[in-house]
Write a protein that holds these residues in place. Structure first.
Motif, PDB file in Angstrom:
ATOM      1  N   GLY A  74       0.794  -1.221   0.000  1.00 25.50           N
ATOM      2  CA  GLY A  74       0.000   0.000   0.000  1.00 25.50           C
ATOM      3  C   GLY A  74       0.829   1.275   0.000  1.00 25.50           C
ATOM      4  N   ASP A  75       2.140   1.145   0.141  1.00 22.33           N
ATOM      5  CA  ASP A  75       3.033   2.296   0.175  1.00 22.33           C
ATOM      6  C   ASP A  75       3.181   2.883  -1.232  1.00 22.33           C
ATOM      7  N   LYS A  76       2.867   4.155  -1.384  1.00 26.05           N
ATOM      8  CA  LYS A  76       2.885   4.806  -2.711  1.00 26.05           C
ATOM      9  C   LYS A  76       4.277   4.802  -3.341  1.00 26.05           C
ATOM     10  N   GLU A  77       5.306   5.004  -2.533  1.00 25.75           N
ATOM     11  CA  GLU A  77       6.674   5.003  -3.058  1.00 25.75           C
ATOM     12  C   GLU A  77       7.045   3.607  -3.568  1.00 25.75           C
ATOM     13  N   TRP A  78       6.650   2.563  -2.813  1.00 25.82           N
ATOM     14  CA  TRP A  78       6.914   1.195  -3.241  1.00 25.82           C
ATOM     15  C   TRP A  78       6.163   0.883  -4.539  1.00 25.82           C
ATOM     16  N   GLN A  79       4.909   1.317  -4.630  1.00 31.43           N
ATOM     17  CA  GLN A  79       4.115   1.079  -5.839  1.00 31.43           C
ATOM     18  C   GLN A  79       4.763   1.719  -7.062  1.00 31.43           C
ATOM     19  N   ALA A  80       5.256   2.939  -6.917  1.00 33.91           N
ATOM     20  CA  ALA A  80       5.914   3.635  -8.028  1.00 33.91           C
ATOM     21  C   ALA A  80       7.189   2.903  -8.446  1.00 33.91           C
ATOM     22  N   ASN A  81       7.939   2.421  -7.455  1.00 34.35           N
ATOM     23  CA  ASN A  81       9.159   1.668  -7.744  1.00 34.35           C
ATOM     24  C   ASN A  81       8.828   0.379  -8.482  1.00 34.35           C
ATOM     25  N   TYR A  82       7.811  -0.330  -8.028  1.00 40.07           N
ATOM     26  CA  TYR A  82       7.438  -1.607  -8.641  1.00 40.07           C
ATOM     27  C   TYR A  82       6.977  -1.408 -10.094  1.00 40.07           C
ATOM     28  N   GLN A  83       6.333  -0.288 -10.368  1.00 40.50           N
ATOM     29  CA  GLN A  83       5.902   0.004 -11.734  1.00 40.50           C
ATOM     30  C   GLN A  83       7.082   0.164 -12.687  1.00 40.50           C
ATOM     31  N   LYS A  84       8.240   0.560 -12.165  1.00 40.01           N
ATOM     32  CA  LYS A  84       9.455   0.645 -12.985  1.00 40.01           C
ATOM     33  C   LYS A  84      10.009  -0.747 -13.287  1.00 40.01           C
ATOM     34  N   LEU A  85       9.801  -1.688 -12.367  1.00 38.60           N
ATOM     35  CA  LEU A  85      10.343  -3.031 -12.535  1.00 38.60           C
ATOM     36  C   LEU A  85       9.516  -3.885 -13.492  1.00 38.60           C
ATOM     37  N   THR A  86       8.212  -3.792 -13.418  1.00 39.21           N
ATOM     38  CA  THR A  86       7.355  -4.721 -14.167  1.00 39.21           C
ATOM     39  C   THR A  86       7.616  -4.753 -15.680  1.00 39.21           C
ATOM     40  N   PRO A  87       7.954  -3.639 -16.354  1.00 36.87           N
ATOM     41  CA  PRO A  87       8.227  -3.741 -17.790  1.00 36.87           C
ATOM     42  C   PRO A  87       9.483  -4.552 -18.129  1.00 36.87           C
ATOM     43  N   LEU A  88      10.352  -4.773 -17.138  1.00 36.80           N
ATOM     44  CA  LEU A  88      11.601  -5.499 -17.372  1.00 36.80           C
ATOM     45  C   LEU A  88      11.462  -7.002 -17.150  1.00 36.80           C
ATOM     46  N   VAL A  89      10.311  -7.428 -16.629  1.00 37.18           N
ATOM     47  CA  VAL A  89      10.120  -8.815 -16.202  1.00 37.18           C
ATOM     48  C   VAL A  89       9.329  -9.603 -17.243  1.00 37.18           C
ATOM     49  N   GLU A  90       9.872 -10.785 -17.609  1.00 31.75           N
ATOM     50  CA  GLU A  90       9.154 -11.715 -18.492  1.00 31.75           C
ATOM     51  C   GLU A  90       8.172 -12.568 -17.693  1.00 31.75           C
ATOM     52  N   SER A  91       8.641 -13.075 -16.532  1.00 26.71           N
ATOM     53  CA  SER A  91       7.799 -13.916 -15.680  1.00 26.71           C
ATOM     54  C   SER A  91       8.403 -13.955 -14.286  1.00 26.71           C
ATOM     55  N   GLY A  92       7.681 -14.550 -13.373  1.00 27.02           N
ATOM     56  CA  GLY A  92       8.193 -14.664 -12.015  1.00 27.02           C
ATOM     57  C   GLY A  92       7.405 -15.686 -11.222  1.00 27.02           C
ATOM     58  N   GLU A  93       7.956 -15.979 -10.059  1.00 27.73           N
ATOM     59  CA  GLU A  93       7.282 -16.916  -9.161  1.00 27.73           C
ATOM     60  C   GLU A  93       7.738 -16.634  -7.738  1.00 27.73           C
ATOM     61  N   ARG A  94       6.963 -17.113  -6.788  1.00 29.73           N
ATOM     62  CA  ARG A  94       7.327 -16.977  -5.378  1.00 29.73           C
ATOM     63  C   ARG A  94       7.456 -18.377  -4.797  1.00 29.73           C
ATOM     64  N   GLU A  95       8.562 -18.585  -4.090  1.00 26.58           N
ATOM     65  CA  GLU A  95       8.817 -19.838  -3.389  1.00 26.58           C
ATOM     66  C   GLU A  95       8.875 -19.524  -1.903  1.00 26.58           C
ATOM     67  N   VAL A  96       8.259 -20.364  -1.079  1.00 27.01           N
ATOM     68  CA  VAL A  96       8.244 -20.150   0.363  1.00 27.01           C
ATOM     69  C   VAL A  96       8.773 -21.415   1.024  1.00 27.01           C
ATOM     70  N   PHE A  97       9.772 -21.239   1.890  1.00 27.96           N
ATOM     71  CA  PHE A  97      10.416 -22.368   2.548  1.00 27.96           C
ATOM     72  C   PHE A  97      10.458 -22.157   4.057  1.00 27.96           C
ATOM     73  N   THR A  98      10.413 -23.258   4.794  1.00 29.21           N
ATOM     74  CA  THR A  98      10.688 -23.239   6.225  1.00 29.21           C
ATOM     75  C   THR A  98      12.161 -23.569   6.405  1.00 29.21           C
ATOM     76  N   VAL A  99      12.851 -22.780   7.227  1.00 31.60           N
ATOM     77  CA  VAL A  99      14.253 -23.046   7.524  1.00 31.60           C
ATOM     78  C   VAL A  99      14.320 -24.154   8.575  1.00 31.60           C
ATOM     79  N   VAL A 100      15.059 -25.193   8.261  1.00 24.53           N
ATOM     80  CA  VAL A 100      15.234 -26.323   9.172  1.00 24.53           C
ATOM     81  C   VAL A 100      16.622 -26.203   9.789  1.00 24.53           C
ATOM     82  N   ASP A 101      16.677 -26.081  11.107  1.00 25.69           N
ATOM     83  CA  ASP A 101      17.967 -25.967  11.797  1.00 25.69           C
ATOM     84  C   ASP A 101      18.521 -27.328  12.143  1.00 25.69           C
TER      85      ASP A 101
END
Length: 101
Positions: A74-101
């Motif tokens: 929801g941060d306006k500065e972050w949103q503006a920054n992200y709008q600069k990145l999206t034209p450079l991206v072909e695709s993406g994904e998110r991976e979520v892991f639990t760290v095992v000690d």
């Protein structure tokens, strides 16, 4: 601990530009999420698919990520920054892991 890896596959030759934008985004994130326990790393490919950048976040729990995300997104500065990145991206994904000690 939870590790969240946001993997961006970039357009040809756009790594340098994307890394600069993401670094700015990390600085914005630190301000927007002040007080949230969070560490960040930025990785670029050495082998594997070319033009891959990974933004890796480590948080104490998935709940911390879920509760802080709306504040960041929801941060306006972050949103503006992200709008600069999206034209450079072909695709993406998110991976979520639990760290095992």
């Amino acid at each position: 601990m939870i590790v969240i890896r946001n993997v961006f596959r970039l357009k040809f030759g756009k790594t340098r530009e994307a890394v600069a934008i993401i670094k700015d985004g990390i600085a914005i994130q630190k301000k927007a999420l002040a007080g949230v326990e969070l560490s960040t790393r930025l990785l670029t490919d050495v082998t594997g698919p070319f033009y891959t950048v990974v933004l890796e976040l480590t948080v104490p729990s998935l709940g911390v990520f879920e509760s802080s995300s709306p504040r960041l997104f929801g941060d306006k500065e972050w949103q503006a920054n992200y709008q600069k990145l999206t034209p450079l991206v072909e695709s993406g994904e998110r991976e979520v892991f639990t760290v095992v000690d």
